[in-house]
Design a protein around this motif. Structure first.
Motif, PDB file in Angstrom:
ATOM      1  N   LEU A  43      31.826  44.925  40.776  1.00 25.18           N
ATOM      2  CA  LEU A  43      32.794  44.162  40.747  1.00 25.18           C
ATOM      3  C   LEU A  43      34.350  44.624  40.927  1.00 25.18           C
ATOM      4  CD1 LEU A  43      33.811  41.284  39.631  1.00 25.18           C
ATOM      5  CD2 LEU A  43      34.130  42.301  37.535  1.00 25.18           C
ATOM      6  N   GLY A  61      31.751  39.978  42.882  1.00 29.03           N
ATOM      7  CA  GLY A  61      32.991  39.294  42.680  1.00 29.03           C
ATOM      8  C   GLY A  61      34.177  40.021  42.878  1.00 29.03           C
ATOM      9  N   CYS A  99      38.601  40.226  41.735  1.00 32.53           N
ATOM     10  CA  CYS A  99      39.405  39.319  40.469  1.00 32.53           C
ATOM     11  C   CYS A  99      40.688  40.209  40.847  1.00 32.53           C
ATOM     12  CB  CYS A  99      38.860  39.965  39.067  1.00 32.53           C
ATOM     13  SG  CYS A  99      37.186  39.242  38.858  1.00 32.53           S
ATOM     14  N   GLU A 128      40.950  37.733  34.364  1.00 31.53           N
ATOM     15  CA  GLU A 128      39.792  37.119  35.387  1.00 31.53           C
ATOM     16  C   GLU A 128      38.558  38.019  35.110  1.00 31.53           C
ATOM     17  OE1 GLU A 128      39.606  35.958  40.045  1.00 31.53           O
ATOM     18  OE2 GLU A 128      41.595  36.678  39.175  1.00 31.53           O
ATOM     19  N   VAL A 182      34.622  37.105  34.147  1.00 30.22           N
ATOM     20  CA  VAL A 182      33.440  37.305  34.964  1.00 30.22           C
ATOM     21  C   VAL A 182      32.372  38.189  34.171  1.00 30.22           C
ATOM     22  CG1 VAL A 182      32.573  38.393  36.913  1.00 30.22           C
ATOM     23  CG2 VAL A 182      34.985  36.917  37.060  1.00 30.22           C
ATOM     24  N   HIS A 241      28.338  37.601  33.690  1.00 28.02           N
ATOM     25  CA  HIS A 241      27.895  38.275  34.556  1.00 28.02           C
ATOM     26  C   HIS A 241      27.936  39.766  34.503  1.00 28.02           C
ATOM     27  CE1 HIS A 241      25.649  37.887  38.848  1.00 28.02           C
ATOM     28  NE2 HIS A 241      26.037  39.081  38.692  1.00 28.02           N
TER      29      HIS A 241
END
Length: 234
Positions: free
Chosen positions: A6, A32, A34, A39, A43, A47
């Protein structure tokens, strides 16, 4: 196996650069992008990921605030333009610290280091069938250690030191990561120490005696430790 990653950064060019770097490495899968800590927190609650690429100075919630709010922290690499947070990174068990602008070669080196950590962590996790030992990598060797012989595990920056009555074994892995693979007999009592409950000789108000060594009980871990100790009293 692909490691899920991420990216969290409030600067669009920085997010794009890191995304391009991730796409070049076959072992990584981007889950993802962010733009701030809040945010990212949303997530991560839905996840969990293996590796977190994290900026520090961001609006709403800093990278440091984000890590402090997480109970189960992913393996984290700070990506920042500010050198002064390096010490804080070690305190939070961050595996690497990349200074912007980040070259691909430096990024690749950090990812390889993270993947090696994760590989070692997987070897320390107890199997589904109970075992009384684990393997840990040290330098060029993989060493077998029995759980019952471990007195304590000490964090030394990016390394840990496993302490037994007869030897001390160093390994390149964070204390937080190795803690996730230990049986319940092992309890964290300090940012820098995990102890084996079965090895305790004496407990004082703020210290634990194991063999000839004293280990400090910090305020943050005191309540959980004494609760576990109370469960074992006659």
């Amino acid at each position: 196996m692909k490691y899920q990653i991420l990216i969290v950064d409030d600067e669009p060019p920085a997010r794009k650069l890191l995304m391009d770097y991730v796409s070049k490495l076959a072992d990584l899968e981007l889950v993802g992008l962010c733009s701030n800590g809040e945010e990212a927190l949303g997530v991560l609650k839905k996840h969990p990921v293996d590796i977190l690429l994290l900026d520090i100075r961001m609006p709403l919630m800093t990278g440091i605030d984000l890590l402090n709010d997480l109970n189960d922290k992913p393996l984290t690499i700070f990506v920042t333009a500010y050198e002064e947070y390096a010490v804080k990174g070690y305190e939070l068990d961050v595996i690497d610290y990349l200074m912007k602008p980040v070259s691909f070669e430096r990024f690749k080196k950090a990812i390889e280091k993270a993947i090696e950590y994760l590989s070692v962590q997987n070897t320390t996790k107890p199997a589904k069938e109970a075992t009384d030992y684990f393997f840990i990598k040290t330098d060029t060797r993989i060493v077998k250690i029995r759980y019952e012989e471990v007195q304590a595990i000490e964090a030394q920056r990016e390394y840990i030191k496993i302490i037994t009555p007869n030897r001390k074994v160093m390994s390149l892995i964070s204390l937080t990561n190795v803690a996730n693979g230990l049986p319940e007999e092992f309890v964290r009592i300090h940012r820098s120490f995990i102890i084996n409950m079965s090895q305790i000789d004496e407990v004082q108000s703020n210290e634990i005696l194991i063999g000839k060594s004293f280990y400090p009980i910090s305020r943050n871990y005191r309540e959980a430790f004494f609760k576990k100790l109370e469960e074992r009293k006659l």
